[in-house]
Design a protein around this motif. Structure first.
Motif, PDB file in Angstrom:
ATOM      1  N   LEU A 114       0.148  -4.708  16.519  1.00  0.00           N
ATOM      2  CA  LEU A 114      -0.076  -6.104  16.887  1.00  0.00           C
ATOM      3  C   LEU A 114       0.927  -7.052  16.244  1.00  0.00           C
ATOM      4  CD1 LEU A 114      -3.950  -6.240  16.878  1.00  0.00           C
ATOM      5  CD2 LEU A 114      -2.425  -5.956  18.806  1.00  0.00           C
ATOM      6  N   SER A 115       1.764  -6.521  15.364  1.00  0.00           N
ATOM      7  CA  SER A 115       2.845  -7.356  14.836  1.00  0.00           C
ATOM      8  C   SER A 115       3.965  -7.463  15.856  1.00  0.00           C
ATOM      9  CB  SER A 115       3.406  -6.768  13.544  1.00  0.00           C
ATOM     10  OG  SER A 115       2.528  -7.036  12.493  1.00  0.00           O
ATOM     11  N   VAL A 166     -15.644  -6.086  31.133  1.00  0.00           N
ATOM     12  CA  VAL A 166     -15.463  -4.745  30.569  1.00  0.00           C
ATOM     13  C   VAL A 166     -14.033  -4.577  30.045  1.00  0.00           C
ATOM     14  CG1 VAL A 166     -15.362  -2.273  31.127  1.00  0.00           C
ATOM     15  CG2 VAL A 166     -17.298  -3.648  31.905  1.00  0.00           C
ATOM     16  N   SER A 167     -13.054  -4.974  30.854  1.00  0.00           N
ATOM     17  CA  SER A 167     -11.662  -4.786  30.415  1.00  0.00           C
ATOM     18  C   SER A 167     -11.325  -5.665  29.218  1.00  0.00           C
ATOM     19  CB  SER A 167     -10.681  -5.031  31.566  1.00  0.00           C
ATOM     20  OG  SER A 167     -10.992  -6.225  32.216  1.00  0.00           O
ATOM     21  N   LEU A 168     -11.891  -6.874  29.178  1.00  0.00           N
ATOM     22  CA  LEU A 168     -11.657  -7.752  28.034  1.00  0.00           C
ATOM     23  C   LEU A 168     -12.259  -7.161  26.761  1.00  0.00           C
ATOM     24  CD1 LEU A 168     -12.315 -11.230  29.651  1.00  0.00           C
ATOM     25  CD2 LEU A 168     -10.241 -10.586  28.454  1.00  0.00           C
ATOM     26  N   THR A 169     -13.430  -6.542  26.911  1.00  0.00           N
ATOM     27  CA  THR A 169     -14.078  -5.925  25.750  1.00  0.00           C
ATOM     28  C   THR A 169     -13.217  -4.783  25.222  1.00  0.00           C
ATOM     29  OG1 THR A 169     -16.135  -6.396  26.898  1.00  0.00           O
ATOM     30  CG2 THR A 169     -16.288  -5.041  24.932  1.00  0.00           C
ATOM     31  N   VAL A 170     -12.699  -3.975  26.155  1.00  0.00           N
ATOM     32  CA  VAL A 170     -11.841  -2.852  25.756  1.00  0.00           C
ATOM     33  C   VAL A 170     -10.610  -3.367  25.013  1.00  0.00           C
ATOM     34  CG1 VAL A 170     -10.366  -0.992  26.632  1.00  0.00           C
ATOM     35  CG2 VAL A 170     -12.641  -1.331  27.594  1.00  0.00           C
ATOM     36  N   ALA A 200      -9.749  -2.866  21.077  1.00  0.00           N
ATOM     37  CA  ALA A 200      -8.483  -2.214  20.726  1.00  0.00           C
ATOM     38  C   ALA A 200      -7.710  -3.070  19.732  1.00  0.00           C
ATOM     39  CB  ALA A 200      -7.658  -1.965  21.971  1.00  0.00           C
ATOM     40  N   ALA A 201      -7.692  -4.380  19.999  1.00  0.00           N
ATOM     41  CA  ALA A 201      -6.985  -5.304  19.112  1.00  0.00           C
ATOM     42  C   ALA A 201      -7.620  -5.302  17.733  1.00  0.00           C
ATOM     43  CB  ALA A 201      -6.996  -6.705  19.697  1.00  0.00           C
ATOM     44  N   VAL A 227      -4.383 -11.974  21.283  1.00  0.00           N
ATOM     45  CA  VAL A 227      -4.446 -10.722  22.033  1.00  0.00           C
ATOM     46  C   VAL A 227      -3.704 -10.825  23.357  1.00  0.00           C
ATOM     47  CG1 VAL A 227      -5.987  -9.104  23.183  1.00  0.00           C
ATOM     48  CG2 VAL A 227      -6.600 -10.016  20.964  1.00  0.00           C
ATOM     49  N   PHE A 228      -3.863 -11.946  24.028  1.00  0.00           N
ATOM     50  CA  PHE A 228      -3.202 -12.068  25.326  1.00  0.00           C
ATOM     51  C   PHE A 228      -1.689 -11.981  25.200  1.00  0.00           C
ATOM     52  CE2 PHE A 228      -1.101 -14.606  28.588  1.00  0.00           C
ATOM     53  CZ  PHE A 228      -1.368 -13.776  29.670  1.00  0.00           C
TER      54      PHE A 228
END
Lengths: 270, 335
Positions: free
Chosen positions: A85-86, A22-26, A30-31, B187-188
């Motif tokens: 994300l930059s 679940v947290s990875l999906t979130v 988001a990414a 992402v990580f």
């Protein structure tokens, strides 16, 4: 102890796994959502010379900062979370310190381990220039010709960081036929003027110009990138040509506030 | 499923040896009471001091190299260059490989990238995988202090420790690679406190540093070593390497007094499962991949039952399957 894990253990494992997924999906969503916001089109940040297309850059850059450390004029900085994300990726703030190519061999590209700043394009350009030179002189380069300088110019030409644009002609001093007298820069920054071997601190150099032409006079690419054109009545305006690679020296030196000339990043122009 | 659990539990799935008789305990052998024997062999902080000194030295070297232009150790913990030799964070590189093999960027990766990737894997194979965590990682340094504060708070408030299944870290390890593949983003790396903290120390703090502070606060007031134990895929990568590593903490059953003080100080107590009375399945055990080689257990051990030692090939998890089958067969024969 010692025996096989009990079912309680397995249930615990499955519970933790579900939480993880679940947290990875979130995080992943988001990414994915922020990807658009992080693009250069939105953030408007200028990448170092030779950076690959933003689509690839965002994953190719591992955010190690080796380019930051190698740059002799400290032009490269790492973006913070306000660039989404930059975050951690390199950029150049041309208002503060532009890339003046004074490292000669495009060292940020040479040092980049992943090829996010791609040195291959510079190497190929340098090699091509050398071959052409050999052809031009029939295999023997005369001693008064320095092939290194010609190679360096060839490497600069392929940097393709962006392009300078005149934001508002009304801002430009030359447009009003005005000159400029004062320090070359309002704050400390490094620059190696064309034809010079030494770097200067732009805040400590005094310049006098009858017609302000700082953006033209200090351009590392010279007249193939920018030229001052008379538009009549003693008025002038810099004309940006195809040779401009968007290094940002003109933006750094422009004495007006806001700047009359700024660099638009390559991806933003496209 | 049971194979995975077998693999994760290693020697644990063997039949335990019979518990030690009282007369075989080291303090009884010396004719002392347990407390007298403990006082006779006081704790040292030899390995802890060495480790902290090394950790601070490495991180300072990054900072000093940059700010004074020494050029000894450039870059950050995400990727660096030590005297001209590239070193790459293995998990960062793994994500990079996963994405770039999808997009075709893999051919752009430089020779230095591959050198850095393999140099770091070989080096940590030699020194025991997760040694990175306790000897280099700056987040670990703060988290280790945070753990002490956490323990103090829990003791004072008399709250019971909340734990999760540590196997979840393998899910995160695969998960972050899948997320990287799907989103084409590292992402990580945007969440990675190791990289963020390393960059914050070298290039100055930013907004991202707040995330690291929040994470640390959660570990102190919430779940003990939450990130390091249950999430961090860098640690998992090193734990895979550590499983194969020849170097580990060696446990000798005949010297052990089963006081379990080592498990109290251990940062990954599940790796010292064999110190409990009647738990050991062999005369000599080696800690597994999660062991960070911090040496705290060695410092605390009164009898020298724990020491840094070289593994016997049959005791690492990858060679374990064959070795365990052989041993199981032997045990069955002996009845």
């Amino acid at each position: 102890m010692g025996g096989k894990p009990t079912t309680t253990n397995r249930r615990q494992f499955l519970k933790a796994t579900a939480t993880a997924i679940v947290s990875l999906t979130v995080v992943g969503s988001a990414a994915y959502y922020l990807r658009d916001k992080s693009s250069v089109q939105k953030t408007g940040i200028l990448r170092p010379p030779g950076s690959v297309d933003e689509e690839d850059f965002l994953y190719a850059c591992i955010k190690c900062g080796l380019c930051v450390q190698i740059c002799p004029v400290h032009a490269i900085k790492l973006a913070d979370w306000d660039a989404f994300l930059s975050y951690g990726t390199p950029y150049i703030d041309a208002n503060v310190q532009a890339c003046d190519f004074s490292c000669d061999a495009i060292q940020c590209a040479e040092t980049c381990p992943t090829g996010a700043i791609d040195f291959q394009i510079f190497r190929r350009a340098g090699d091509r220039a050398y071959e052409q030179l050999l052809k031009q002189y029939g295999g023997q380069i005369p001693p008064d010709v320095n092939p290194f300088e010609i190679q360096i110019m060839a490497m600069r030409r392929v940097a393709n960081m962006g392009k300078a644009v005149i934001t508002d002609p009304q801002q430009c001093l030359a447009y009003h036929g005005k000159g400029y007298s004062g320090p070359l820069g309002k704050h400390h920054a490094l620059l190696r003027p064309p034809g010079s071997k030494e770097r200067i601190d732009i805040a400590e150099v005094h310049v006098e110009r009858e017609i302000c032409d700082l953006c033209v006079a200090y351009c590392p690419l010279g007249s193939e990138a920018i030229e001052l054109k008379e538009i009549g009545n003693g008025k002038y305006l810099p004309e940006i040509k195809d040779g401009c690679v968007g290094c940002g020296v003109c933006q750094m030196l422009c004495p007006t506030d806001p700047k009359a000339i700024v660099v638009e990043p390559r991806e933003k122009l496209a | 499923m049971s194979f995975i659990f077998d693999w994760l539990t290693g020697d644990k799935s063997l039949k335990p040896l019979p518990p030690k008789k009282k007369e075989d305990l080291p303090y009884v052998k010396e004719g002392l009471k347990f407390n007298e024997w403990k006082e006779k062999n006081p704790n040292t902080h030899k390995w802890r001091n060495r480790r902290w000194a090394f950790l601070i030295f490495i991180n300072l070297l990054f900072i000093v190299s940059y700010h004074m232009g020494l050029g000894i150790l450039e870059g950050s913990l995400s990727g660096s260059r030590l005297l001209g030799i590239y070193l790459m964070d293995p998990y960062n590189s793994s994500q990079e490989l996963v994405i770039s093999s999808k997009t075709g960027f893999i051919s752009h990766l430089t020779t230095n990238f591959w050198i850095g990737f393999f140099v770091i894997l070989s080096f940590y194979w030699l020194v025991g995988g997760r040694a990175f965590c306790s000897w280099v990682c700056p987040y670990h340094f703060f988290a280790e202090w945070g753990e002490k504060v956490h323990d103090y708070i829990l003791k004072k408030r008399k709250i019971r420790e909340k734990t999760y299944d540590i196997t979840v870290k393998y899910v995160f390890w695969i998960g972050f690679l899948v997320v990287a593949f799907l989103t084409q983003q590292l992402v990580f790396e945007d969440l990675n406190p190791v990289g963020i903290l390393s960059r914050s120390l070298i290039y100055g703090p930013g907004l991202a540093t707040i995330w690291v502070a929040l994470l640390l606060a959660y570990e102190i007031f919430g779940i003990k070593r939450f990130w390091c134990r249950y999430v961090c895929p860098i640690g998992v990568t090193y734990s895979f390497v550590g499983d194969l590593s020849p170097l580990s903490v060696k446990f000798e059953l005949d010297k052990c007094a089963h006081c379990r003080d080592c498990q109290d100080v251990c940062l990954v107590p599940h790796e010292l499962w064999f110190v409990k009375k009647g738990a050991a399945t062999r005369e000599v055990h080696f800690t597994g991949g999660d062991c960070t080689k911090c040496g705290l257990c060695i410092d605390v051990c009164y009898s020298g039952a724990l020491s840094f030692g070289l593994k016997d090939w049959t005791t690492n998890r990858w060679g374990y399957k064959i070795a365990t089958k052989m041993l199981k067969g032997k045990q069955a024969e002996q009845g």
